[in-house]
Enzyme design. Structure first.
Site, PDB file in Angstrom:
ATOM      1  N   SER A 204     -31.921  13.304  -7.004  1.00  0.00           N
ATOM      2  CA  SER A 204     -32.193  11.868  -7.121  1.00  0.00           C
ATOM      3  C   SER A 204     -31.841  11.138  -5.828  1.00  0.00           C
ATOM      4  O   SER A 204     -32.571  11.249  -4.877  1.00  0.00           O
ATOM      5  CB  SER A 204     -31.541  11.212  -8.333  1.00  0.00           C
ATOM      6  OG  SER A 204     -32.200   9.982  -8.569  1.00  0.00           O
TER       7      SER A 204
ATOM      8  N   HIS B 256     -24.215   0.770   1.315  1.00  0.00           N
ATOM      9  CA  HIS B 256     -24.385  -0.533   1.963  1.00  0.00           C
ATOM     10  C   HIS B 256     -23.025  -0.947   2.520  1.00  0.00           C
ATOM     11  O   HIS B 256     -22.032  -0.910   1.795  1.00  0.00           O
ATOM     12  CB  HIS B 256     -24.874  -1.590   0.970  1.00  0.00           C
ATOM     13  CG  HIS B 256     -26.065  -1.151   0.190  1.00  0.00           C
ATOM     14  ND1 HIS B 256     -27.341  -1.235   0.681  1.00  0.00           N
ATOM     15  CD2 HIS B 256     -26.158  -0.580  -1.034  1.00  0.00           C
ATOM     16  CE1 HIS B 256     -28.189  -0.757  -0.221  1.00  0.00           C
ATOM     17  NE2 HIS B 256     -27.491  -0.347  -1.266  1.00  0.00           N
TER      18      HIS B 256
ATOM     19  N   CYS C 222     -30.173  13.390 -11.520  1.00  0.00           N
ATOM     20  CA  CYS C 222     -30.817  13.816 -12.754  1.00  0.00           C
ATOM     21  C   CYS C 222     -30.208  15.152 -13.145  1.00  0.00           C
ATOM     22  O   CYS C 222     -29.785  15.925 -12.289  1.00  0.00           O
ATOM     23  CB  CYS C 222     -32.321  13.980 -12.544  1.00  0.00           C
ATOM     24  SG  CYS C 222     -33.146  12.442 -12.126  1.00  0.00           S
TER      25      CYS C 222
END
Length: 124
Positions: free
Chosen positions: A67, A72, A87
């Site tokens: 996935s 950030h 996943c």
């Protein structure tokens, strides 16, 4: 589609830490911890905001075969947010995701970490 989504909001990160402003350093860290966790990176994009002499942050994404990892940074706030989503189709990747998140949190040497965990794709 069942999976595990981990989040971390980090505060108290040293604003002088290169990982907050240097996209190459942040990419190298993310690449290394993805490999160390046993997950498979397939593509990545890291973008630094502002001019090189400004205290601007970075947004980075590593697409995983399982996935994704998103990071950030806000050097002006001494803050970082992290998302690791895996996943579990064909095998449980939860332990690998937790290992990846722990390695990332440790790399930032934080004073405060607010962690979240969501089980995705549950039906019923």
């Amino acid at each position: 589609m069942q999976g595990l989504h981990l989040t971390a909001d980090l505060r108290g990160v040293d604003p002088a830490l290169p990982l907050l402003r240097d996209a190459e350093a942040l990419f190298s860290l993310c690449r290394d911890v993805v490999v160390a966790s046993g997950l498979s990176g397939v593509a990545e994009l890291f973008h630094r905001f502002g001019a090189a002499d400004e205290q601007c942050g970075i947004t980075g994404v590593v697409l995983l075969a399982e996935s994704h990892l998103a990071v950030h940074t806000w050097p002006e706030l001494g803050a970082v947010t992290l998302d690791v989503y895996v996943c579990n189709y064909g095998g449980d990747n939860s332990a690998k995701a937790r290992r990846l998140m722990a390695q990332l949190v440790a790399a930032f040497g934080v004073a405060e970490a607010v962690m979240g965990e969501i089980i995705r794709g549950q039906v019923g």
